[in-house]
Scaffold this motif. Sequence first.
Motif, PDB file in Angstrom:
ATOM      1  N   LEU A   1      58.626  43.385 199.295  1.00  0.00           N
ATOM      2  CA  LEU A   1      59.403  43.596 200.512  1.00  0.00           C
ATOM      3  C   LEU A   1      60.890  43.438 200.211  1.00  0.00           C
ATOM      4  O   LEU A   1      61.340  42.375 199.797  1.00  0.00           O
ATOM      5  N   THR A   2      61.632  44.526 200.420  1.00  0.00           N
ATOM      6  CA  THR A   2      63.084  44.500 200.230  1.00  0.00           C
ATOM      7  C   THR A   2      63.725  44.260 201.584  1.00  0.00           C
ATOM      8  O   THR A   2      63.339  44.886 202.572  1.00  0.00           O
ATOM      9  N   VAL A   3      64.693  43.352 201.613  1.00  0.00           N
ATOM     10  CA  VAL A   3      65.361  43.052 202.872  1.00  0.00           C
ATOM     11  C   VAL A   3      66.853  43.368 202.738  1.00  0.00           C
ATOM     12  O   VAL A   3      67.489  42.971 201.762  1.00  0.00           O
ATOM     13  N   VAL A   4      67.374  44.113 203.717  1.00  0.00           N
ATOM     14  CA  VAL A   4      68.802  44.417 203.759  1.00  0.00           C
ATOM     15  C   VAL A   4      69.467  43.336 204.613  1.00  0.00           C
ATOM     16  O   VAL A   4      69.130  43.170 205.782  1.00  0.00           O
TER      17      VAL A   4
ATOM     18  N   LEU B   1      68.145  43.080 198.963  1.00  0.00           N
ATOM     19  CA  LEU B   1      67.673  42.115 197.966  1.00  0.00           C
ATOM     20  C   LEU B   1      66.165  41.936 198.109  1.00  0.00           C
ATOM     21  O   LEU B   1      65.629  41.985 199.211  1.00  0.00           O
ATOM     22  N   ARG B   2      65.500  41.726 196.964  1.00  0.00           N
ATOM     23  CA  ARG B   2      64.050  41.495 196.999  1.00  0.00           C
ATOM     24  C   ARG B   2      63.694  40.366 196.053  1.00  0.00           C
ATOM     25  O   ARG B   2      64.183  40.327 194.920  1.00  0.00           O
ATOM     26  N   ILE B   3      62.865  39.456 196.527  1.00  0.00           N
ATOM     27  CA  ILE B   3      62.331  38.423 195.633  1.00  0.00           C
ATOM     28  C   ILE B   3      61.191  39.084 194.865  1.00  0.00           C
ATOM     29  O   ILE B   3      60.250  39.588 195.470  1.00  0.00           O
ATOM     30  N   THR B   4      61.292  39.106 193.556  1.00  0.00           N
ATOM     31  CA  THR B   4      60.224  39.714 192.758  1.00  0.00           C
ATOM     32  C   THR B   4      59.194  38.655 192.378  1.00  0.00           C
ATOM     33  O   THR B   4      59.550  37.544 192.016  1.00  0.00           O
ATOM     34  N   SER B   5      57.934  39.031 192.469  1.00  0.00           N
ATOM     35  CA  SER B   5      56.882  38.090 192.064  1.00  0.00           C
ATOM     36  C   SER B   5      56.264  38.529 190.737  1.00  0.00           C
ATOM     37  O   SER B   5      55.328  37.925 190.248  1.00  0.00           O
ATOM     38  N   GLU B   6      56.815  39.611 190.160  1.00  0.00           N
ATOM     39  CA  GLU B   6      56.320  40.106 188.876  1.00  0.00           C
ATOM     40  C   GLU B   6      57.007  39.278 187.790  1.00  0.00           C
ATOM     41  O   GLU B   6      58.209  39.085 187.827  1.00  0.00           O
TER      42      GLU B   6
ATOM     43  N   LYS C   1      65.607  45.759 207.581  1.00  0.00           N
ATOM     44  CA  LYS C   1      67.006  45.320 207.704  1.00  0.00           C
ATOM     45  C   LYS C   1      67.046  44.201 208.733  1.00  0.00           C
ATOM     46  O   LYS C   1      66.412  44.301 209.783  1.00  0.00           O
ATOM     47  N   VAL C   2      67.752  43.149 208.392  1.00  0.00           N
ATOM     48  CA  VAL C   2      67.879  42.037 209.332  1.00  0.00           C
ATOM     49  C   VAL C   2      69.352  41.851 209.660  1.00  0.00           C
ATOM     50  O   VAL C   2      70.197  41.829 208.777  1.00  0.00           O
ATOM     51  N   SER C   3      69.653  41.788 210.959  1.00  0.00           N
ATOM     52  CA  SER C   3      71.051  41.607 211.347  1.00  0.00           C
ATOM     53  C   SER C   3      71.321  40.121 211.556  1.00  0.00           C
ATOM     54  O   SER C   3      70.388  39.314 211.625  1.00  0.00           O
ATOM     55  N   ALA C   4      72.587  39.776 211.665  1.00  0.00           N
ATOM     56  CA  ALA C   4      72.991  38.372 211.776  1.00  0.00           C
ATOM     57  C   ALA C   4      72.301  37.663 212.945  1.00  0.00           C
ATOM     58  O   ALA C   4      71.995  36.475 212.868  1.00  0.00           O
ATOM     59  N   ASP C   5      72.022  38.417 214.010  1.00  0.00           N
ATOM     60  CA  ASP C   5      71.357  37.773 215.160  1.00  0.00           C
ATOM     61  C   ASP C   5      69.835  37.705 214.992  1.00  0.00           C
ATOM     62  O   ASP C   5      69.113  37.361 215.912  1.00  0.00           O
ATOM     63  N   GLY C   6      69.356  38.043 213.784  1.00  0.00           N
ATOM     64  CA  GLY C   6      67.937  37.887 213.496  1.00  0.00           C
ATOM     65  C   GLY C   6      67.064  39.075 213.870  1.00  0.00           C
ATOM     66  O   GLY C   6      65.852  39.048 213.749  1.00  0.00           O
TER      67      GLY C   6
END
Length: 192
Positions: free
Chosen positions: A90-93, A113-118, A180-185
Amino acid sequence: SINQDFRQDGSECVEVMSRVGVVVYPTDTVWGIGCDARNSSAVRRVFEIKRRAESKALISLVADIAMLRECVSDIPLAVTDLIKNTGTPLTVVYDHPSGLAPELLAQDGSAALRITSERYSQELCRLLGAPVVSTSANIAGNPTPLSFEMIDPYILDSADYVSRYGRDFAQAAGASRVIKVSADGQIKIIRP
């Protein structure tokens, strides 16, 4: 042993990135082209190699939530839950991450950004101590390489280092999901 090769390969790969090099390596999704996400000239070379418009932002990988927090000071709880509970990459902007090369930011100042588990790509982030750019190892508009054999020889020749690890197995996943997540969540799905 595979572990020794894995470590040796990973440290050679990181050494090249720390000298502003561009690398081709396996990720949690597909084979990627990458570099130190903090370094502008390396990031610009990735765009050149891919022949990709610089207006199209690139994703960066991080090793874990702690590394993510170094770039994004305020991660909404809903996003942390999604990251923990998703079984797929899961990539999050995020709105205004810090510490990344300006070329990685979209026009609105956001970056993906994405947390990689590989384990290989995770090790690269850990050894570099920073996010690693991750964009598919293809020329813009060409098919995404799901296995090492699919990578265009031009891409391999253009890189300063090509990982030996992972060449013999196909990547199970295609591209990651993107939200995509904005500052207000508020959360918006960009790529399901």
